[in-house]
Design a protein around this motif. Sequence first.
Motif, PDB file in Angstrom:
ATOM      1  N   TRP A  31       0.825  -1.200   0.000  1.00 41.29           N
ATOM      2  CA  TRP A  31       0.000   0.000   0.000  1.00 41.29           C
ATOM      3  C   TRP A  31       0.862   1.254   0.000  1.00 41.29           C
ATOM      4  O   TRP A  31       1.322   1.694   1.039  1.00 41.29           O
ATOM      5  CB  TRP A  31      -0.929   0.001   1.214  1.00 41.29           C
ATOM      6  CG  TRP A  31      -2.074  -0.912   1.031  1.00 41.29           C
ATOM      7  CD1 TRP A  31      -2.223  -2.154   1.561  1.00 41.29           C
ATOM      8  CD2 TRP A  31      -3.226  -0.675   0.236  1.00 41.29           C
ATOM      9  NE1 TRP A  31      -3.412  -2.702   1.147  1.00 41.29           N
ATOM     10  CE2 TRP A  31      -4.047  -1.814   0.321  1.00 41.29           C
ATOM     11  CE3 TRP A  31      -3.650   0.386  -0.562  1.00 41.29           C
ATOM     12  CZ2 TRP A  31      -5.254  -1.916  -0.340  1.00 41.29           C
ATOM     13  CZ3 TRP A  31      -4.856   0.278  -1.223  1.00 41.29           C
ATOM     14  CH2 TRP A  31      -5.647  -0.852  -1.105  1.00 41.29           C
ATOM     15  N   THR A  33       1.211   5.414  -0.801  1.00 37.16           N
ATOM     16  CA  THR A  33       0.307   6.526  -0.496  1.00 37.16           C
ATOM     17  C   THR A  33      -0.705   6.781  -1.614  1.00 37.16           C
ATOM     18  O   THR A  33      -1.874   7.044  -1.338  1.00 37.16           O
ATOM     19  CB  THR A  33       1.097   7.819  -0.221  1.00 37.16           C
ATOM     20  OG1 THR A  33       1.895   8.142  -1.348  1.00 37.16           O
ATOM     21  CG2 THR A  33       1.972   7.670   1.001  1.00 37.16           C
ATOM     22  N   LYS A  36      -3.638   4.278  -1.415  1.00 36.91           N
ATOM     23  CA  LYS A  36      -4.525   4.575  -0.280  1.00 36.91           C
ATOM     24  C   LYS A  36      -5.405   5.782  -0.615  1.00 36.91           C
ATOM     25  O   LYS A  36      -6.610   5.765  -0.364  1.00 36.91           O
ATOM     26  CB  LYS A  36      -3.712   4.869   0.977  1.00 36.91           C
ATOM     27  CG  LYS A  36      -2.983   3.671   1.525  1.00 36.91           C
ATOM     28  CD  LYS A  36      -2.153   4.088   2.722  1.00 36.91           C
ATOM     29  CE  LYS A  36      -1.278   2.968   3.236  1.00 36.91           C
ATOM     30  NZ  LYS A  36      -0.470   3.413   4.389  1.00 36.91           N
ATOM     31  N   VAL A  40      -9.557   6.090  -0.798  1.00 37.92           N
ATOM     32  CA  VAL A  40     -10.293   7.116  -0.050  1.00 37.92           C
ATOM     33  C   VAL A  40     -11.148   7.947  -1.016  1.00 37.92           C
ATOM     34  O   VAL A  40     -12.337   8.178  -0.767  1.00 37.92           O
ATOM     35  CB  VAL A  40      -9.329   8.014   0.755  1.00 37.92           C
ATOM     36  CG1 VAL A  40     -10.056   9.229   1.319  1.00 37.92           C
ATOM     37  CG2 VAL A  40      -8.669   7.224   1.879  1.00 37.92           C
ATOM     38  N   GLU A  63      -9.458   0.947   9.826  1.00 38.82           N
ATOM     39  CA  GLU A  63      -8.294   1.265   9.000  1.00 38.82           C
ATOM     40  C   GLU A  63      -8.667   2.251   7.894  1.00 38.82           C
ATOM     41  O   GLU A  63      -7.973   3.236   7.662  1.00 38.82           O
ATOM     42  CB  GLU A  63      -7.700  -0.008   8.409  1.00 38.82           C
ATOM     43  CG  GLU A  63      -6.397   0.205   7.680  1.00 38.82           C
ATOM     44  CD  GLU A  63      -5.699  -1.090   7.294  1.00 38.82           C
ATOM     45  OE1 GLU A  63      -4.488  -1.015   7.022  1.00 38.82           O
ATOM     46  OE2 GLU A  63      -6.342  -2.150   7.258  1.00 38.82           O
ATOM     47  N   TRP A  67      -7.307   6.096   7.331  1.00 37.26           N
ATOM     48  CA  TRP A  67      -6.745   6.644   6.099  1.00 37.26           C
ATOM     49  C   TRP A  67      -7.449   7.943   5.750  1.00 37.26           C
ATOM     50  O   TRP A  67      -6.817   8.935   5.380  1.00 37.26           O
ATOM     51  CB  TRP A  67      -6.903   5.675   4.941  1.00 37.26           C
ATOM     52  CG  TRP A  67      -6.048   4.457   4.973  1.00 37.26           C
ATOM     53  CD1 TRP A  67      -5.115   4.111   5.907  1.00 37.26           C
ATOM     54  CD2 TRP A  67      -6.049   3.408   4.010  1.00 37.26           C
ATOM     55  NE1 TRP A  67      -4.550   2.902   5.574  1.00 37.26           N
ATOM     56  CE2 TRP A  67      -5.096   2.452   4.430  1.00 37.26           C
ATOM     57  CE3 TRP A  67      -6.776   3.167   2.859  1.00 37.26           C
ATOM     58  CZ2 TRP A  67      -4.844   1.280   3.707  1.00 37.26           C
ATOM     59  CZ3 TRP A  67      -6.527   2.004   2.141  1.00 37.26           C
ATOM     60  CH2 TRP A  67      -5.560   1.068   2.564  1.00 37.26           C
ATOM     61  N   SER A  68      -8.770   7.936   5.865  1.00 33.46           N
ATOM     62  CA  SER A  68      -9.558   9.102   5.515  1.00 33.46           C
ATOM     63  C   SER A  68      -9.215  10.287   6.429  1.00 33.46           C
ATOM     64  O   SER A  68      -9.017  11.414   5.964  1.00 33.46           O
ATOM     65  CB  SER A  68     -11.046   8.760   5.617  1.00 33.46           C
ATOM     66  OG  SER A  68     -11.829   9.827   5.172  1.00 33.46           O
ATOM     67  N   TYR A  71      -5.709  11.556   5.640  1.00 34.18           N
ATOM     68  CA  TYR A  71      -5.728  12.283   4.367  1.00 34.18           C
ATOM     69  C   TYR A  71      -6.293  13.690   4.562  1.00 34.18           C
ATOM     70  O   TYR A  71      -5.765  14.664   4.036  1.00 34.18           O
ATOM     71  CB  TYR A  71      -6.531  11.501   3.327  1.00 34.18           C
ATOM     72  CG  TYR A  71      -6.482  12.118   1.954  1.00 34.18           C
ATOM     73  CD1 TYR A  71      -5.359  11.982   1.156  1.00 34.18           C
ATOM     74  CD2 TYR A  71      -7.549  12.856   1.461  1.00 34.18           C
ATOM     75  CE1 TYR A  71      -5.295  12.561  -0.107  1.00 34.18           C
ATOM     76  CE2 TYR A  71      -7.495  13.442   0.206  1.00 34.18           C
ATOM     77  CZ  TYR A  71      -6.367  13.280  -0.568  1.00 34.18           C
ATOM     78  OH  TYR A  71      -6.304  13.856  -1.816  1.00 34.18           O
ATOM     79  N   LEU A  79      -0.496   9.601   4.586  1.00 35.80           N
ATOM     80  CA  LEU A  79      -0.745   8.183   4.337  1.00 35.80           C
ATOM     81  C   LEU A  79       0.534   7.361   4.245  1.00 35.80           C
ATOM     82  O   LEU A  79       0.475   6.157   4.046  1.00 35.80           O
ATOM     83  CB  LEU A  79      -1.571   8.014   3.058  1.00 35.80           C
ATOM     84  CG  LEU A  79      -2.959   8.651   3.115  1.00 35.80           C
ATOM     85  CD1 LEU A  79      -3.623   8.587   1.752  1.00 35.80           C
ATOM     86  CD2 LEU A  79      -3.819   7.998   4.173  1.00 35.80           C
ATOM     87  N   THR A  81       3.331   5.112   5.435  1.00 37.94           N
ATOM     88  CA  THR A  81       3.372   4.198   6.578  1.00 37.94           C
ATOM     89  C   THR A  81       4.436   4.594   7.577  1.00 37.94           C
ATOM     90  O   THR A  81       4.284   4.365   8.766  1.00 37.94           O
ATOM     91  CB  THR A  81       3.604   2.735   6.127  1.00 37.94           C
ATOM     92  OG1 THR A  81       4.807   2.680   5.366  1.00 37.94           O
ATOM     93  CG2 THR A  81       2.440   2.219   5.327  1.00 37.94           C
ATOM     94  N   ILE A  84       2.681   7.322   9.825  1.00 38.73           N
ATOM     95  CA  ILE A  84       1.426   7.064  10.537  1.00 38.73           C
ATOM     96  C   ILE A  84       1.634   7.107  12.047  1.00 38.73           C
ATOM     97  O   ILE A  84       0.858   7.743  12.754  1.00 38.73           O
ATOM     98  CB  ILE A  84       0.794   5.738  10.085  1.00 38.73           C
ATOM     99  CG1 ILE A  84       0.233   5.907   8.667  1.00 38.73           C
ATOM    100  CG2 ILE A  84      -0.301   5.302  11.039  1.00 38.73           C
ATOM    101  CD1 ILE A  84      -0.326   4.653   8.063  1.00 38.73           C
TER     102      ILE A  84
END
Length: 90
Positions: A31, A33, A36, A40, A63, A67-68, A71, A79, A81, A84
């Motif tokens: 995944w 960015t 993801k 979204v 999850e 992400w939402s 973002y 986004l 990793t 995060i």
Amino acid sequence: MAQNAKTLSVQGPDGQPLTKADLPSPGIRRWVTRRKAEVVAAVRGGLLSKSEACERYALSEEELAGWSRLYDEYGTKGLRTTRIQQYRTN
């Protein structure tokens, strides 16, 4: 754009049209960015429902919601990793 079951394309995170054919393949394991952000955008635009996205990509609702939120707060960079954990502690 109206959100309904007949939505064929939505605005992607880069401003370009995004269709179901443009989305990451089901079963994706890496995944980045961009992927993801595309998921979204697809959910927000009505291209996929939340439950469809979770099922298609084996994501939990938490999850996807994370992400939402990331973002919204930090843009695509949120986004990453590697970022995060830093963003979640703020």
